[in-house]
Design an enzyme around this catalytic site. Structure first.
Site: not given
Ligand code: AP5
Length: 208
Positions: A13, A88, A127, A154, A165
């Protein structure tokens, strides 16, 4: 254009959002980034959110909803935004619809980036993120290719937290796929391909 990005942790994402922001100038609203900034600043919100994030649990709805409501009012969000990591769960999705309805600025698309769990565990373990500019890369980046900043792993990218997760995603967030199908705005892309191919499909699906 107003877009919600859906997909499991590590589906890509943030990566797709970075490309869309660079090419089209949308406001990038990542609740994960906003919460990590709050934790880093030591604010009251950050202190409350930290334990949930470290455990791979969702932060309580009201804290995140308040954060998003405030961010949606900013000038840059009026010209189009990408919501990354929000909503979410159904409570967040319904609240978002009602907030955007009141603002007269509804969603145009919910884009699901679909990736198998085993690929995700590999990706997240690999990552690395830039401390200075937030660029998302991998373990091959010793320094940030964007700004030369320090790359770090992270806290929630440890294998046991990643697995939790993914469980939280399946139970609480995956039902939003049906929610947005019901609103006729769901688009789906296979995220298990090279970034350039995924991004080309994303642009085609969004008619950009
Ligand atoms: P990346 O693009 O970073 O993936 P992502 O989908 O953004 O993953 P996240 O881990 O950031 O998502 P998440 O939803 O768990 O975390 P968030 O920060 O929102 O890609 C991942 C890796 O793959 C990278 O190394 C990239 O280079 C590689 N990659 C990407 N595309 C690729 C491809 N096509 N081929 C190969 N490699 C590729 O949330 C973190 C925490 O915050 C949650 O657990 C929760 O505690 C809290 N939180 C956040 N939002 C909320 C909410 N709305 N409500 C409640 N709690 C929340």
């Amino acid at each position: 254009m107003n877009i919600v990005l859906l997909g499991a942790p590590g589906a890509g994402k943030g990566t797709v959002a970075q490309e869309l922001v660079a090419d089209f100038g949308f406001a990038h609203i990542s609740t994960g980034d906003l919460l990590r900034a709050a934790v880093k600043s030591g604010s009251e919100l950050g202190v409350k959110a930290k334990s949930y994030m470290d455990a791979g649990e969702l932060v309580p709805d009201q804290l995140v909803i308040d954060l998003v409501k405030e961010r949606l009012q900013a000038d840059d969000a009026q010209k189009g935004f990408i919501l990354d990591g929000f909503p979410r769960n159904t409570v967040q999705a319904v609240t978002l619809d009602s907030e955007l309805g009141a603002m007269g600025n509804p969603l145009d698309a919910a884009l699901l980036i679909d990736v198998e769990p085993k690929v995700i565990i590999e990706r997240l373990s690999n990552r690395r993120t830039c401390r200075a500019c937030g660029f998302t890369g991998n373990a091959s980046h010793e320094v940030c290719p964007n700004c030369g900043g320090e790359m770090y792993q992270r806290d929630d990218d440890k294998p046991e937290t990643i697995r939790h997760r993914l469980d939280v995603y399946e139970s609480q967030t995956a039902p939003l796929v049906e929610y947005y199908k019901g609103h006729s705005i769901l688009k789906e892309v296979n995220g298990d391909r090279p970034v350039d191919e995924v991004y080309a499909d994303v642009k085609a699906l969004l008619a950009l």
